[in-house]
Write a protein that holds these residues in place. Structure first.
Motif, PDB file in Angstrom:
ATOM      1  N   LYS A  85      25.392 -62.566 -29.692  1.00  0.00           N
ATOM      2  CA  LYS A  85      25.702 -61.522 -30.676  1.00  0.00           C
ATOM      3  C   LYS A  85      25.846 -60.154 -30.020  1.00  0.00           C
ATOM      4  N   TYR A  86      24.979 -59.867 -29.053  1.00  0.00           N
ATOM      5  CA  TYR A  86      24.985 -58.552 -28.416  1.00  0.00           C
ATOM      6  C   TYR A  86      25.653 -58.563 -27.040  1.00  0.00           C
ATOM      7  N   ASN A  87      26.372 -59.658 -26.750  1.00  0.00           N
ATOM      8  CA  ASN A  87      27.170 -59.781 -25.530  1.00  0.00           C
ATOM      9  C   ASN A  87      26.344 -59.503 -24.277  1.00  0.00           C
ATOM     10  N   ILE A  88      25.189 -60.157 -24.190  1.00  0.00           N
ATOM     11  CA  ILE A  88      24.309 -60.036 -23.031  1.00  0.00           C
ATOM     12  C   ILE A  88      24.568 -61.240 -22.140  1.00  0.00           C
ATOM     13  N   LYS A  89      25.015 -60.981 -20.933  1.00  0.00           N
ATOM     14  CA  LYS A  89      25.405 -62.061 -20.038  1.00  0.00           C
ATOM     15  C   LYS A  89      24.216 -62.742 -19.375  1.00  0.00           C
ATOM     16  N   LYS A  90      23.288 -61.961 -18.841  1.00  0.00           N
ATOM     17  CA  LYS A  90      22.207 -62.540 -18.068  1.00  0.00           C
ATOM     18  C   LYS A  90      20.903 -61.814 -18.400  1.00  0.00           C
ATOM     19  N   THR A  91      19.859 -62.591 -18.534  1.00  0.00           N
ATOM     20  CA  THR A  91      18.528 -62.011 -18.759  1.00  0.00           C
ATOM     21  C   THR A  91      17.546 -62.718 -17.836  1.00  0.00           C
ATOM     22  N   TYR A  92      16.372 -62.158 -17.732  1.00  0.00           N
ATOM     23  CA  TYR A  92      15.365 -62.708 -16.829  1.00  0.00           C
ATOM     24  C   TYR A  92      14.091 -63.062 -17.591  1.00  0.00           C
ATOM     25  N   GLU A  93      14.249 -63.562 -18.802  1.00  0.00           N
ATOM     26  CA  GLU A  93      13.073 -63.888 -19.602  1.00  0.00           C
ATOM     27  C   GLU A  93      12.619 -65.317 -19.341  1.00  0.00           C
TER      28      GLU A  93
END
Length: 97
Positions: A85-93
């Motif tokens: 939805k928020y166009n976030i490609k990569k996260t580190y969670e």
């Protein structure tokens, strides 16, 4: 409303979702143990009461809402939906299942 506190609270909630560690005894969580004939009216009354209790302006109230937590769902799926939805490609969670 305190913007810094609101941002911090939102971040904490997202972290709890990602970690699967929602505090069920938290005082911000409300449980419903009733059956209502008119849920729309029930929640409108609930929101109006919250507006009054928190001395919210009409502008702040228009941005308010309710989040429902039903106990069991795939937290990774929620994270994936938010990332899309928020166009976030990569996260580190780290997500607990």
């Amino acid at each position: 409303m305190n913007k810094k506190e609101d941002i911090l609270n939102a971040w904490i909630t997202i972290e709890q979702l990602a970690e699967g560690s929602i505090n069920k005894s938290g005082k911000l969580l409300k449980t419903f143990h009733c059956i209502e004939k008119d849920w729309q009216q029930f929640f409108m009354n609930f929101l109006s009461y919250q507006k009054q209790q928190n001395n919210m302006s009409d502008k702040a109230f228009k941005k308010s809402g309710i989040v429902f937590y039903f106990g069991i769902f795939n937290f990774q799926e929620v994270v994936d939906i938010l990332k899309e939805k928020y166009n976030i490609k990569k996260t580190y969670e780290e997500v607990s299942h």
